[in-house]
Design a protein around this motif. Sequence first.
Motif, PDB file in Angstrom:
ATOM      1  N   GLY A  42      40.042  43.073  37.695  1.00 51.05           N
ATOM      2  CA  GLY A  42      39.369  43.284  38.975  1.00 51.05           C
ATOM      3  C   GLY A  42      38.052  42.536  39.059  1.00 51.05           C
ATOM      4  N   ARG A  43      37.276  42.568  38.001  1.00 50.35           N
ATOM      5  CA  ARG A  43      35.990  41.864  37.991  1.00 50.35           C
ATOM      6  C   ARG A  43      36.194  40.353  38.081  1.00 50.35           C
ATOM      7  NH1 ARG A  43      32.813  45.198  33.182  1.00 50.35           N
ATOM      8  NH2 ARG A  43      32.270  47.049  34.446  1.00 50.35           N
ATOM      9  N   TRP A  44      37.193  39.858  37.382  1.00 52.46           N
ATOM     10  CA  TRP A  44      37.475  38.419  37.411  1.00 52.46           C
ATOM     11  C   TRP A  44      37.834  37.968  38.823  1.00 52.46           C
ATOM     12  CZ3 TRP A  44      42.554  35.805  37.342  1.00 52.46           C
ATOM     13  CH2 TRP A  44      42.450  34.429  37.112  1.00 52.46           C
ATOM     14  N   LEU A  45      38.686  38.710  39.500  1.00 52.27           N
ATOM     15  CA  LEU A  45      39.094  38.338  40.856  1.00 52.27           C
ATOM     16  C   LEU A  45      37.915  38.345  41.824  1.00 52.27           C
ATOM     17  CD1 LEU A  45      42.484  40.278  41.145  1.00 52.27           C
ATOM     18  CD2 LEU A  45      42.163  37.821  40.761  1.00 52.27           C
ATOM     19  N   GLU A  46      36.948  39.214  41.589  1.00 53.88           N
ATOM     20  CA  GLU A  46      35.784  39.295  42.469  1.00 53.88           C
ATOM     21  C   GLU A  46      34.893  38.054  42.389  1.00 53.88           C
ATOM     22  OE1 GLU A  46      34.917  41.408  44.741  1.00 53.88           O
ATOM     23  OE2 GLU A  46      36.558  42.843  44.461  1.00 53.88           O
ATOM     24  N   GLU A  47      35.092  37.215  41.380  1.00 58.74           N
ATOM     25  CA  GLU A  47      34.244  36.034  41.196  1.00 58.74           C
ATOM     26  C   GLU A  47      34.618  34.878  42.119  1.00 58.74           C
ATOM     27  OE1 GLU A  47      34.444  34.923  37.117  1.00 58.74           O
ATOM     28  OE2 GLU A  47      33.488  36.749  36.373  1.00 58.74           O
ATOM     29  N   PHE A  48      35.743  34.992  42.829  1.00 57.56           N
ATOM     30  CA  PHE A  48      36.245  33.864  43.598  1.00 57.56           C
ATOM     31  C   PHE A  48      36.132  34.077  45.110  1.00 57.56           C
ATOM     32  CE2 PHE A  48      38.370  33.879  39.487  1.00 57.56           C
ATOM     33  CZ  PHE A  48      38.185  32.562  39.073  1.00 57.56           C
ATOM     34  N   HIS A  49      36.347  32.989  45.828  1.00 55.69           N
ATOM     35  CA  HIS A  49      36.288  33.014  47.288  1.00 55.69           C
ATOM     36  C   HIS A  49      37.277  34.053  47.832  1.00 55.69           C
ATOM     37  CE1 HIS A  49      36.628  31.594  51.448  1.00 55.69           C
ATOM     38  NE2 HIS A  49      35.511  30.925  51.248  1.00 55.69           N
ATOM     39  N   PRO A  50      36.880  34.839  48.814  1.00 55.34           N
ATOM     40  CA  PRO A  50      37.753  35.913  49.313  1.00 55.34           C
ATOM     41  C   PRO A  50      39.042  35.436  49.968  1.00 55.34           C
ATOM     42  CG  PRO A  50      35.808  35.664  50.709  1.00 55.34           C
ATOM     43  CD  PRO A  50      35.568  34.842  49.492  1.00 55.34           C
ATOM     44  N   HIS A  51      39.099  34.155  50.336  1.00 57.69           N
ATOM     45  CA  HIS A  51      40.309  33.628  50.964  1.00 57.69           C
ATOM     46  C   HIS A  51      41.160  32.817  49.986  1.00 57.69           C
ATOM     47  CE1 HIS A  51      38.036  33.927  55.046  1.00 57.69           C
ATOM     48  NE2 HIS A  51      38.548  35.080  54.669  1.00 57.69           N
ATOM     49  N   SER A  52      40.972  33.068  48.699  1.00 49.87           N
ATOM     50  CA  SER A  52      41.748  32.367  47.676  1.00 49.87           C
ATOM     51  C   SER A  52      43.178  32.908  47.609  1.00 49.87           C
ATOM     52  CB  SER A  52      41.078  32.533  46.306  1.00 49.87           C
ATOM     53  OG  SER A  52      39.777  31.998  46.299  1.00 49.87           O
ATOM     54  N   LEU A  53      43.995  32.221  46.811  1.00 47.00           N
ATOM     55  CA  LEU A  53      45.345  32.675  46.487  1.00 47.00           C
ATOM     56  C   LEU A  53      45.384  33.019  45.004  1.00 47.00           C
ATOM     57  CD1 LEU A  53      47.457  29.903  48.281  1.00 47.00           C
ATOM     58  CD2 LEU A  53      46.833  32.165  49.173  1.00 47.00           C
TER      59      LEU A  53
ATOM     60  N   ALA B 141      42.253  47.487  42.871  1.00 46.89           N
ATOM     61  CA  ALA B 141      41.346  48.604  43.115  1.00 46.89           C
ATOM     62  C   ALA B 141      42.113  49.920  43.206  1.00 46.89           C
ATOM     63  CB  ALA B 141      40.553  48.358  44.401  1.00 46.89           C
ATOM     64  N   LYS B 142      43.277  49.888  43.849  1.00 44.58           N
ATOM     65  CA  LYS B 142      44.104  51.093  43.958  1.00 44.58           C
ATOM     66  C   LYS B 142      44.586  51.532  42.580  1.00 44.58           C
ATOM     67  CE  LYS B 142      48.271  52.882  46.225  1.00 44.58           C
ATOM     68  NZ  LYS B 142      49.396  52.552  47.151  1.00 44.58           N
ATOM     69  N   ALA B 143      45.028  50.562  41.760  1.00 43.32           N
ATOM     70  CA  ALA B 143      45.481  50.881  40.405  1.00 43.32           C
ATOM     71  C   ALA B 143      44.338  51.477  39.577  1.00 43.32           C
ATOM     72  CB  ALA B 143      46.027  49.626  39.734  1.00 43.32           C
ATOM     73  N   LEU B 144      43.150  50.894  39.708  1.00 44.83           N
ATOM     74  CA  LEU B 144      41.991  51.410  38.973  1.00 44.83           C
ATOM     75  C   LEU B 144      41.657  52.841  39.390  1.00 44.83           C
ATOM     76  CD1 LEU B 144      39.556  48.370  38.776  1.00 44.83           C
ATOM     77  CD2 LEU B 144      40.361  49.748  36.845  1.00 44.83           C
ATOM     78  N   GLY B 145      41.802  53.111  40.685  1.00 41.11           N
ATOM     79  CA  GLY B 145      41.531  54.463  41.171  1.00 41.11           C
ATOM     80  C   GLY B 145      42.469  55.480  40.548  1.00 41.11           C
ATOM     81  N   VAL B 146      43.748  55.117  40.446  1.00 41.85           N
ATOM     82  CA  VAL B 146      44.730  56.030  39.848  1.00 41.85           C
ATOM     83  C   VAL B 146      44.407  56.255  38.378  1.00 41.85           C
ATOM     84  CG1 VAL B 146      47.160  56.297  39.216  1.00 41.85           C
ATOM     85  CG2 VAL B 146      46.553  55.401  41.471  1.00 41.85           C
ATOM     86  N   ILE B 147      44.146  55.173  37.648  1.00 41.02           N
ATOM     87  CA  ILE B 147      43.870  55.296  36.217  1.00 41.02           C
ATOM     88  C   ILE B 147      42.561  56.051  35.982  1.00 41.02           C
ATOM     89  CG2 ILE B 147      43.492  54.018  34.077  1.00 41.02           C
ATOM     90  CD1 ILE B 147      45.160  51.737  35.280  1.00 41.02           C
ATOM     91  N   ARG B 148      41.574  55.824  36.838  1.00 43.94           N
ATOM     92  CA  ARG B 148      40.292  56.525  36.697  1.00 43.94           C
ATOM     93  C   ARG B 148      40.475  58.034  36.852  1.00 43.94           C
ATOM     94  NH1 ARG B 148      37.866  54.304  40.642  1.00 43.94           N
ATOM     95  NH2 ARG B 148      36.947  52.556  39.477  1.00 43.94           N
ATOM     96  N   ARG B 149      41.356  58.424  37.765  1.00 42.22           N
ATOM     97  CA  ARG B 149      41.574  59.855  37.998  1.00 42.22           C
ATOM     98  C   ARG B 149      42.373  60.519  36.884  1.00 42.22           C
ATOM     99  NH1 ARG B 149      42.053  57.888  43.312  1.00 42.22           N
ATOM    100  NH2 ARG B 149      44.320  57.662  43.157  1.00 42.22           N
TER     101      ARG B 149
ATOM    102  N   THR C 101      40.295  49.638  30.863  1.00 39.71           N
ATOM    103  CA  THR C 101      39.426  48.503  30.552  1.00 39.71           C
ATOM    104  C   THR C 101      40.079  47.192  30.954  1.00 39.71           C
ATOM    105  OG1 THR C 101      38.473  49.714  28.685  1.00 39.71           O
ATOM    106  CG2 THR C 101      38.181  47.334  28.707  1.00 39.71           C
ATOM    107  N   GLU C 102      41.379  47.061  30.691  1.00 40.02           N
ATOM    108  CA  GLU C 102      42.088  45.817  31.005  1.00 40.02           C
ATOM    109  C   GLU C 102      42.206  45.605  32.513  1.00 40.02           C
ATOM    110  OE1 GLU C 102      45.711  46.381  28.911  1.00 40.02           O
ATOM    111  OE2 GLU C 102      44.861  45.825  26.946  1.00 40.02           O
ATOM    112  N   PHE C 103      42.523  46.653  33.256  1.00 37.80           N
ATOM    113  CA  PHE C 103      42.630  46.533  34.702  1.00 37.80           C
ATOM    114  C   PHE C 103      41.260  46.251  35.319  1.00 37.80           C
ATOM    115  CE2 PHE C 103      46.716  48.127  33.838  1.00 37.80           C
ATOM    116  CZ  PHE C 103      47.504  48.099  34.968  1.00 37.80           C
ATOM    117  N   GLU C 104      40.228  46.881  34.780  1.00 39.63           N
ATOM    118  CA  GLU C 104      38.877  46.658  35.280  1.00 39.63           C
ATOM    119  C   GLU C 104      38.461  45.203  35.066  1.00 39.63           C
ATOM    120  OE1 GLU C 104      34.777  49.206  35.091  1.00 39.63           O
ATOM    121  OE2 GLU C 104      35.656  48.644  33.166  1.00 39.63           O
ATOM    122  N   ASP C 105      38.847  44.641  33.926  1.00 37.82           N
ATOM    123  CA  ASP C 105      38.513  43.250  33.629  1.00 37.82           C
ATOM    124  C   ASP C 105      39.160  42.306  34.636  1.00 37.82           C
ATOM    125  OD1 ASP C 105      37.576  41.004  31.890  1.00 37.82           O
ATOM    126  OD2 ASP C 105      39.731  40.728  31.582  1.00 37.82           O
TER     127      ASP C 105
END
Length: 290
Positions: free
Chosen positions: A217-228, A194-202, A211-215
């Motif tokens: 980020g979206r993939w990671l959001e699909e999993f349990h928050p306590h994953s590794l 999210a921090k990297a996306l913020g920098v690139i967005r600005r 686009t690649e970083f956003e992809d």
Amino acid sequence: MLPYAAYLRVYEPLAAFSPQDQKIWAAYAESRDRPRRAGALGVEHGEAVRRILGVPPAPAPEQESRNAYLRRVEDVLYICPWQSRLRSWLSFATFRGSTPVKLAHRFVPQPIAEQTADDFDRYKRAGTSLRTHIRSSTWHVPTSWFAPFDSTERWLVLGGEPAEGAEQPAQAVAAPARTMLYVTSMAQSRRRVAKALGVIRRHAPDTTAYTEFEDIGRWLEEFHPHSLVELDYGGLVHLMDDKTLEADQSVAELAAALTGLDNGQEELAFAMYQRVVLRWRSIQGLQSAN
């Protein structure tokens, strides 16, 4: 699956799975017959080679794999299913979509290709999730894959011994003799992406990088928050000598590039980003080497 590939994996806690799958994976973890981590990549690759070189070739397994990568942290078991059938279907769909029909049929006969596509279509119509716990990349590590990690999370093993100064992460398990890994928590990985996306967005919102970083980020959001989350250089370590592996600080260099970009240090940002890009471009070029 090729031998020269890197892998980005998500390990979900056992509690994230359905009650039925929890029983299956708990029993699997206790099994003496399952592939151990040290040889798991070899087992995966061997299965893929036998399918593709068979007569006739099989682009995807007939049944989904019941194997998984495992990690334990204290008393918590984490599971990363191989999902060999789903991953093969997705890869084959990409192959068919990017290869001229006549050429594609030289690799896989038309009747088999159509049957594989039909099987995948039935799977999708059943409403089953297409989410995979493993992403793979042949001949290089995509730049966006470094964003979820910190340089202190690197685990490098050369010739069976950790590189000087390396500390084994708490989540590490038995690994092949020559290994480069990064492992972190899902919370940390999401925060960093999210921090990297913020920098690139600005500073560079209309770039392929965004686009690649956003992809990711979206993939990671699909999993349990306590994953590794794990980055494994996999077979790419065999394309790099010890000195090159020890000098590889792609995670730190990407972080420095993003920090420099956000602080107005454009020359530093460009230099650090180019170090990452050129390193992996040179390795990717080996794909065309004799």
